[in-house]
Design an enzyme around this catalytic site. Sequence first.
Site, PDB file in Angstrom:
ATOM      1  N   ASP A   1     -10.893   3.194   4.532  1.00 30.69           N
ATOM      2  CA  ASP A   1     -11.344   1.780   4.630  1.00 30.69           C
ATOM      3  C   ASP A   1     -12.709   1.529   4.625  1.00 30.69           C
ATOM      4  O   ASP A   1     -13.292   0.388   4.407  1.00 30.69           O
ATOM      5  CB  ASP A   1     -10.507   1.083   5.745  1.00 30.69           C
ATOM      6  CG  ASP A   1      -9.299   0.094   5.425  1.00 30.69           C
ATOM      7  OD1 ASP A   1      -9.288  -0.029   4.311  1.00 30.69           O
ATOM      8  OD2 ASP A   1      -8.416   0.214   6.243  1.00 30.69           O
TER       9      ASP A   1
ATOM     10  N   LYS B   1       0.757  -1.188  -0.289  1.00 31.04           N
ATOM     11  CA  LYS B   1       0.133   0.017   0.042  1.00 31.04           C
ATOM     12  C   LYS B   1       0.936   1.376  -0.156  1.00 31.04           C
ATOM     13  O   LYS B   1       0.511   2.156  -0.734  1.00 31.04           O
ATOM     14  CB  LYS B   1      -0.848  -0.068   1.191  1.00 31.04           C
ATOM     15  CG  LYS B   1      -1.923  -0.833   1.167  1.00 31.04           C
ATOM     16  CD  LYS B   1      -2.804  -1.195   2.362  1.00 31.04           C
ATOM     17  CE  LYS B   1      -3.943  -2.423   2.380  1.00 31.04           C
ATOM     18  NZ  LYS B   1      -4.594  -2.934   3.402  1.00 31.04           N
TER      19      LYS B   1
ATOM     20  N   GLN C   1      -4.134  -1.467   9.714  1.00 33.96           N
ATOM     21  CA  GLN C   1      -3.997  -2.751   9.213  1.00 33.96           C
ATOM     22  C   GLN C   1      -4.751  -3.594  10.308  1.00 33.96           C
ATOM     23  O   GLN C   1      -4.466  -3.562  11.278  1.00 33.96           O
ATOM     24  CB  GLN C   1      -2.745  -3.063   8.571  1.00 33.96           C
ATOM     25  CG  GLN C   1      -2.537  -4.422   8.262  1.00 33.96           C
ATOM     26  CD  GLN C   1      -3.360  -4.374   6.758  1.00 33.96           C
ATOM     27  OE1 GLN C   1      -3.553  -3.273   5.866  1.00 33.96           O
ATOM     28  NE2 GLN C   1      -3.882  -5.453   6.165  1.00 33.96           N
TER      29      GLN C   1
HETATM   30  N1  GUN Z   1      -6.940  -6.704   6.399  1.00 35.11           N
HETATM   31  C1  GUN Z   1      -7.589  -7.443   5.518  1.00 35.11           C
HETATM   32  N2  GUN Z   1      -8.083  -6.489   4.625  1.00 35.11           N
HETATM   33  C2  GUN Z   1      -8.022  -5.478   4.869  1.00 35.11           C
HETATM   34  C3  GUN Z   1      -8.389  -4.273   4.497  1.00 35.11           C
HETATM   35  O1  GUN Z   1      -9.060  -3.995   3.584  1.00 35.11           O
HETATM   36  N3  GUN Z   1      -8.088  -2.937   5.228  1.00 35.11           N
HETATM   37  C4  GUN Z   1      -7.286  -3.055   6.273  1.00 35.11           C
HETATM   38  N4  GUN Z   1      -7.105  -1.811   7.001  1.00 35.11           N
HETATM   39  N5  GUN Z   1      -7.014  -4.528   6.878  1.00 35.11           N
HETATM   40  C5  GUN Z   1      -7.085  -5.541   6.155  1.00 35.11           C
END
Ligand code: GUN
Length: 296
Positions: free
Chosen positions: A120, A53, A97
Site C-alpha cells: 500500500d 481485491k 484495509q
Molecule cells: N482505504 C481506502 N483506500 C485504501 C487503500 O488504498 N488501501 C487501504 N489499505 N485502505 C484503503
Amino acid sequence: MTAKILDGKALSRQLRAELAAQVAALRAGGIVPGLGVLLVGDNPASRAYVTAKEKACGELGMHSSEVRLPASASRGEILRVVSEFNRDPRVHGILVQLPLPDGSMEQEVLETVDPAKDVDGFHPVNVGRAVLGLPAFLPCTPHGILQMLRRAGIPVAGAHAVVIGRSHIVGRPLANLLSQKGEAGNATVTLCHTATRDLAQHTRHADIVIAAAGRPNTVRADMIREGAVVVDVGMNRVADSSAPRGYRLVGDVAFDEVREKASWITPVPGGVGPMTITMLLFNTVAAARGGPAGSL
Ligand code: GUN
C-alpha cells in the site's frame, strides 16, 4: 467541448493482462505472488473493496490469505495478524484495509507492516523513500492516476495540477509525485484542502484537476477552464431507492456538467477505482519479484 473518457476499467484490463503474464512466469519458477489481507470490522465499503481485491488476485493466479477480525479486536490481536503476515513466506504483500474501527491504532499498525511487504506504500519508510524519489512501493491510488495520465498521453510536465484533498492515501502523495523531477512528474502543484479559502480561484487556473475530497459536487463546471483534465477520486455512496442496493456511487465531480467543458474526465465508477486495485496487484507482483520497481 465534450470530454474523452479516461477509462480506468479498460486500462486495468490491459495492465492486468500484462501482470497475469508476469504471474505465470513467476509461478513457472515456483513463486506464487501472495497478498495477505486484514479486514477489521464490517464497514460495508471496506468489505466491498477487500472482496474486489481478493477476486482480482484470484483472476491473476495470485494467492490471497484473508483474516477478518471483529470491530472489537484488540490492538494485540491486530498486531499479531500483521506480524504473522510479516513472517509468512507465502505472503509477499500486506493490505490492512483502512479505516480501522479505532483510528488511533492506525499508525502503529501501519508501522508494524514489514516495509518490504508494504504494497500500500503507507509505511513511513516507503513514504519517505517516495518523497526522496527513491525506489519505493507507491500508494496505489496516486500510482494508478499517474498511469492513467501517462497512458492517455496527457502531458504532466509543466502543467499546473490542482489536487483537492490532503489525505495520506491520495492527495498528499499525489502532490508529491506530480511535483517530482522525472518522467511522471514535473508539474506545478497546488494542494487544496478544507482550509483553502477560494477553491474555484485555484481550480480555474489548472490544466489538471484531481478531486479527492470525499464530497459530491466538490468540482462544478464553473470551477474549471475549458479543456482541463479532470480526475475524480471520489467514491461517495448516495441513497437511491431506485438502485438495486439502495445507493449509487458518485464521485466528487459533477460529472454531467463538467464533461461538457473538460478535455478528459474519469467516470465514477470505472475510472480511478479499478486502477487502485490494479496497482495493488502491480506492487504485490513487484514484491514477489524482490522489491519495488526503480521508477514509474
Ligand atoms: N482505504 C481506502 N483506500 C485504501 C487503500 O488504498 N488501501 C487501504 N489499505 N485502505 C484503503
